[in-house]
Enzyme design. Sequence first.
Site, PDB file in Angstrom:
ATOM      1  N   ARG A  42       0.825  -1.221   0.000  1.00  0.00           N
ATOM      2  CA  ARG A  42       0.000   0.000   0.000  1.00  0.00           C
ATOM      3  C   ARG A  42       0.853   1.261   0.000  1.00  0.00           C
ATOM      4  O   ARG A  42       0.460   2.275  -0.570  1.00  0.00           O
ATOM      5  CB  ARG A  42      -0.922   0.004   1.213  1.00  0.00           C
ATOM      6  CG  ARG A  42      -2.046  -0.986   1.019  1.00  0.00           C
ATOM      7  CD  ARG A  42      -2.947  -1.021   2.216  1.00  0.00           C
ATOM      8  NE  ARG A  42      -4.006  -1.994   1.947  1.00  0.00           N
ATOM      9  CZ  ARG A  42      -5.254  -1.851   2.329  1.00  0.00           C
ATOM     10  NH1 ARG A  42      -5.611  -0.793   3.018  1.00  0.00           N
ATOM     11  NH2 ARG A  42      -6.148  -2.757   2.026  1.00  0.00           N
ATOM     12  N   LYS A 202     -21.040 -13.684   1.317  1.00  0.00           N
ATOM     13  CA  LYS A 202     -22.456 -13.356   1.471  1.00  0.00           C
ATOM     14  C   LYS A 202     -23.118 -12.770   0.234  1.00  0.00           C
ATOM     15  O   LYS A 202     -22.566 -11.879  -0.409  1.00  0.00           O
ATOM     16  CB  LYS A 202     -22.617 -12.336   2.596  1.00  0.00           C
ATOM     17  CG  LYS A 202     -22.256 -12.851   3.957  1.00  0.00           C
ATOM     18  CD  LYS A 202     -22.533 -11.746   4.945  1.00  0.00           C
ATOM     19  CE  LYS A 202     -21.954 -12.016   6.308  1.00  0.00           C
ATOM     20  NZ  LYS A 202     -21.789 -10.747   7.021  1.00  0.00           N
ATOM     21  N   GLY A 353     -10.974  -7.697  -1.067  1.00  0.00           N
ATOM     22  CA  GLY A 353      -9.743  -7.949  -0.320  1.00  0.00           C
ATOM     23  C   GLY A 353      -9.292  -9.394  -0.406  1.00  0.00           C
ATOM     24  O   GLY A 353      -8.126  -9.683  -0.705  1.00  0.00           O
ATOM     25  N   GLY A 376     -13.849  -2.867  -0.021  1.00  0.00           N
ATOM     26  CA  GLY A 376     -15.160  -2.236   0.145  1.00  0.00           C
ATOM     27  C   GLY A 376     -15.407  -1.170  -0.913  1.00  0.00           C
ATOM     28  O   GLY A 376     -16.505  -1.070  -1.464  1.00  0.00           O
TER      29      GLY A 376
HETATM   30  P1  ADP Z   1     -13.830 -10.474  -0.951  1.00  0.00           P
HETATM   31  O1  ADP Z   1     -13.051  -9.978   0.257  1.00  0.00           O
HETATM   32  O2  ADP Z   1     -12.928 -10.866  -2.071  1.00  0.00           O
HETATM   33  O3  ADP Z   1     -14.908  -9.511  -1.352  1.00  0.00           O
HETATM   34  P2  ADP Z   1     -15.592 -12.017   0.713  1.00  0.00           P
HETATM   35  O4  ADP Z   1     -15.085 -11.279   1.903  1.00  0.00           O
HETATM   36  O5  ADP Z   1     -16.976 -11.761   0.267  1.00  0.00           O
HETATM   37  O6  ADP Z   1     -14.573 -11.816  -0.508  1.00  0.00           O
HETATM   38  O7  ADP Z   1     -15.525 -13.564   0.976  1.00  0.00           O
HETATM   39  C1  ADP Z   1     -14.360 -14.230   1.367  1.00  0.00           C
HETATM   40  C2  ADP Z   1     -14.683 -15.275   2.373  1.00  0.00           C
HETATM   41  O8  ADP Z   1     -15.693 -16.171   1.892  1.00  0.00           O
HETATM   42  C3  ADP Z   1     -13.473 -16.120   2.689  1.00  0.00           C
HETATM   43  O9  ADP Z   1     -13.134 -15.928   4.038  1.00  0.00           O
HETATM   44  C4  ADP Z   1     -13.935 -17.541   2.415  1.00  0.00           C
HETATM   45  O10 ADP Z   1     -13.474 -18.467   3.371  1.00  0.00           O
HETATM   46  C5  ADP Z   1     -15.444 -17.430   2.459  1.00  0.00           C
HETATM   47  N1  ADP Z   1     -16.077 -18.511   1.697  1.00  0.00           N
HETATM   48  C6  ADP Z   1     -15.948 -18.765   0.391  1.00  0.00           C
HETATM   49  N2  ADP Z   1     -16.629 -19.867   0.045  1.00  0.00           N
HETATM   50  C7  ADP Z   1     -17.221 -20.325   1.171  1.00  0.00           C
HETATM   51  C8  ADP Z   1     -18.064 -21.437   1.472  1.00  0.00           C
HETATM   52  N3  ADP Z   1     -18.427 -22.303   0.523  1.00  0.00           N
HETATM   53  N4  ADP Z   1     -18.482 -21.575   2.748  1.00  0.00           N
HETATM   54  C9  ADP Z   1     -18.117 -20.709   3.695  1.00  0.00           C
HETATM   55  N5  ADP Z   1     -17.327 -19.641   3.480  1.00  0.00           N
HETATM   56  C10 ADP Z   1     -16.870 -19.449   2.231  1.00  0.00           C
HETATM   57 MG    MG Z   2     -13.485  -9.992   2.367  1.00  0.00          MG
END
Ligand code: ADP
Ligand code: MG
Length: 397
Positions: A42, A202, A353, A376
């Site tokens: 960063r 989610k 992230g 975010g």
């Molecule tokens: P990003 O940070 O890239 O936006 P998210 O924060 O939405 O991604 O999601 C990442 C998290 O989702 C990780 O910690 C991962 O372990 C979890 N995850 C992915 N697939 C599953 C699953 N099938 N069941 C539970 N958790 C999951």
């Molecule tokens: Mg995340």
Amino acid sequence: MIKKILDHIRTLPDFDFQGKRAFVRVDFNCPMDRREVADNTRIESTIPTIRYILDRGGKLIIASHLGRPQGYEEEFSIRPVARELGRLLDEEVMVLPFDLSKEDPHTWKASENRILMTENLRFFPGETKGDDNLAAFLAGTADIYINDAFGASHRKHLSVYSLPAYFEERGIGFLVEKELKAFCKVLKDPEKPYTVIMGGSKVSDKIKVLEHLLPVADQFLIGGAMAYTLLKAKGVDVGSSRVEEDRLDTARRILDEAARLNKDFILPVDHCIVKTVDRPGEKIYSRQIETGYMGVDIGPETVRLFSAFIRAARTIVWNGPMGIFEIPDYAVGTNRVAEEVSRSGAYTVVGGGDSVRALRALGVGDEIGHMSTGGGASLKLLEGNGLPGINVLLENP
Ligand code: ADP
Ligand code: MG
């Protein structure tokens, strides 16, 4: 919206920095290890902005948050970050005292030091709650306001949201400009076919992104935990997979909308399943998810299905891992998709992230068009409404 932003915002070449001091808001919220910077990505990513201002005879006062301290907590001091910045620039970086009550901002503005840094912005309660005195002090230390903190620009915090109004001259740094241009490319007139890959934890986090991109993109490849909420909404048995029960209606609405718009909305057809997450040795691949099992990654057939779309795509947006990638046994799907994405000729933007972390760990980052520095903030941009900290910088919007 995003095109309008780029047309109405001032970038570094629009300013005369000679003999002036710029207040530069950065995101130096680096991973730390025993009070040393563990990953300086960063900091490195803002060096072009800092160098540019210095090379044109300007001085700087740099400000960032670090971690989530509750007021002043010595262990969250910005000093190690300032040291690392100084090392990268081969310049002295002087940190202002935390207690500003006896300080005169104009003295700091006129100081001989080319680079000043404020203490961790989160030490000041006003950063998150708002505080006219703090804003007036910070504004008194500089002539020009520059936002180069993409990762903080979705928050309505003082240093990004209300402070710019105290400056007559305000704009963005090179990092924010690069981010906005990358997102502009995938939000405005993207080359087709256009594939969106979505995963992560989610549906609720990403619903607005899906809604905004549904009319724009051609295919949607869905993995991660969010796939299970969507599968369940379709009536598929998902065992004890992670499901947001209170979002099943939302999930149904998305599926209906995708069908109405005639989009390819592809959900996993096979899965890596386990009885409990902490027994990766017992994982099996299956089309069905038996009672008592949960899906933790996409399966090989799904990878094949996704790959065909990825290979044909000209534009890709990826947000969210395909499984619990933190556990190597459940990272296979995410890694395979990452390889396909890096090999495809598509212009790719990766936001989020965890997604960026997964790609960096694989070492395929260099082949990706743009890896966003803001999780975010990248999601907010993909929702189509711009960012609070950027929107306040628009000239004659
Ligand atoms: P990003 O940070 O890239 O936006 P998210 O924060 O939405 O991604 O999601 C990442 C998290 O989702 C990780 O910690 C991962 O372990 C979890 N995850 C992915 N697939 C599953 C699953 N099938 N069941 C539970 N958790 C999951
Ligand atoms: Mg995340």
